[in-house]
Motif scaffolding. Structure first.
Motif: not given
Lengths: 107, 140
Positions: B83-89, B124-135
């Protein structure tokens, strides 16, 4: 009031009623599934025209008392079987969503 | 419960119609444990939204639910686009879902907000191109 009473008194068609005697408390109208999950309360009658398989999961997780398909919308056998297995009641109303809600409200 | 119980699920990224299987199973498991209906509703909706997101955006992923004495943790991990922009998402109504998904009733931009709405903590931990982990945490 129970799901089966609403079905009978409003003249809706029972599609699958695995939990026919479940109490109904309030209602919610909506077709966007995340809105339904965010806003509909447990034990509501959920009125929608959405008829894909995901409505069964949404109804089950949101814990609504029944799905009422408005506008005479129908569902396929797969959805009926899944709903039966998951204990999700589905009714069908030939009326539009608003008139369906009005009919229930008048009981 | 003195020890935590862990339920693990692989979320199939190809099959849209089976999305929700993990959430429905979790609902059953929590019911057997005697958890209150409102807590079950919160956990299973939050998890379903996460499952749907993984199917729409990330070709699936994994879901773990950890039941402790005082809280339920839900960990959703994927190797999707990030997710590029978590706040927006996180804004209600913002969505990048394709039209095909919208016609099924999803993609209204309410998934992440619902996950936040129904949980007590969410990171939310997210890196573009790598993935997302949500706890997520729901307190008991």
């Amino acid at each position: 009031m129970t799901v089966s009473e609403i079905c009978e008194k409003c003249g809706f068609e029972p599609v699958v009623l695995p939990e026919a005697e479940r109490e109904v408390n309030g209602g919610y109208i909506g077709d966007l599934l995340s809105w339904v999950m965010g806003r509909a309360k447990a034990d509501s009658a959920w009125i929608t025209i959405m008829s894909n398989i995901n409505i069964v999961a949404v109804a089950s997780l949101t814990d609504v008392a029944c799905i009422i398909l408005a506008e005479g919308v129908t569902v396929d056998e797969n959805i009926k079987n899944t709903a039966e297995a998951k204990g999700v009641n589905i009714l069908s109303s030939s009326l539009p969503a608003y008139e369906t809600a009005v009919a229930i409200s008048g009981l | 419960m003195s020890e935590s119980l862990i339920f693990h699920f692989d979320v199939d990224g190809e099959d849209f119609t089976s999305a929700g299987q993990a959430s429905v199973q979790v609902k059953k498991n929590l019911r057997r444990l005697g958890i209150s209906p409102e807590i079950i509703r919160q956990v299973s909706i939050a998890m379903y939204e996460g499952e749907i997101n993984m199917v729409i955006h990330a070709h699936g992923g994994s879901a773990d639910v950890v039941v402790n004495e005082d809280k339920i943790e839900i960990i959703l991990a994927d190797k999707g686009p990030g997710i590029a922009d978590i706040e927006l998402a996180m804004q209600e109504g913002y969505s990048t879902a394709p039209d095909s998904v919208r016609s099924l009733g999803f993609g209204a931009g309410m998934g992440l907000p619902n996950m936040k709405r129904y949980t007590d903590e969410m990171t939310i931990e997210s890196k573009v191109g790598e993935g997302t982990t949500i706890k997520m945490v729901v307190k008991l």
